[in-house]
Design a protein around this motif. Sequence first.
Motif, PDB file in Angstrom:
ATOM      1  N   PHE A   9      10.293 -28.442  16.869  1.00 46.17           N
ATOM      2  CA  PHE A   9      11.425 -28.263  15.854  1.00 46.17           C
ATOM      3  C   PHE A   9      10.613 -27.249  14.572  1.00 46.17           C
ATOM      4  N   THR A  10      11.041 -26.326  14.122  1.00 44.31           N
ATOM      5  CA  THR A  10      10.490 -26.198  12.866  1.00 44.31           C
ATOM      6  C   THR A  10      10.798 -26.709  11.555  1.00 44.31           C
ATOM      7  N   TYR A  11      10.103 -26.636  11.149  1.00 45.13           N
ATOM      8  CA  TYR A  11       9.989 -26.802   9.521  1.00 45.13           C
ATOM      9  C   TYR A  11      11.563 -27.435   8.743  1.00 45.13           C
ATOM     10  N   TRP A  12      12.687 -25.861   9.021  1.00 45.35           N
ATOM     11  CA  TRP A  12      13.132 -25.698   8.522  1.00 45.35           C
ATOM     12  C   TRP A  12      14.186 -26.536   9.402  1.00 45.35           C
ATOM     13  N   GLN A  13      13.887 -26.880  10.024  1.00 48.22           N
ATOM     14  CA  GLN A  13      14.743 -28.020  11.525  1.00 48.22           C
ATOM     15  C   GLN A  13      14.979 -28.649  10.891  1.00 48.22           C
ATOM     16  N   ILE A  14      14.015 -29.094  10.964  1.00 45.18           N
ATOM     17  CA  ILE A  14      13.477 -30.776  10.057  1.00 45.18           C
ATOM     18  C   ILE A  14      13.810 -30.953   9.014  1.00 45.18           C
ATOM     19  N   LYS A  15      13.987 -30.279   8.030  1.00 40.16           N
ATOM     20  CA  LYS A  15      14.394 -30.447   6.636  1.00 40.16           C
ATOM     21  C   LYS A  15      15.895 -30.310   6.763  1.00 40.16           C
ATOM     22  N   LYS A  16      16.382 -29.823   7.860  1.00 39.86           N
ATOM     23  CA  LYS A  16      18.244 -29.212   7.900  1.00 39.86           C
ATOM     24  C   LYS A  16      18.837 -31.043   8.464  1.00 39.86           C
TER      25      LYS A  16
END
Length: 77
Positions: A9-16
């Motif tokens: 997971f990327t940072y943005w996917q985790i955040k989402k």
Amino acid sequence: MLKCFVQPFTYWQIKKILKFEYWIDLERVYHYKGNRYGNPNRYILLHEDGTLAFPQEVTLDNLREYLTQQGYTTDYE
């Protein structure tokens, strides 16, 4: 869990995922004299009202392992 089975997971996917599934915000923690070479970035998890959702600081690797165990994949929409 073995590292080879953890979803990347990327940072943005985790955040989402945290925002839409758990209503939790991801905030980076800054330490005095921190961010030296080799130290992973640490984050705190906050509810929408600003209270702590989890009492300890976590890394993105911790969150990747947790989300993989919960069955999320990198094609989360």
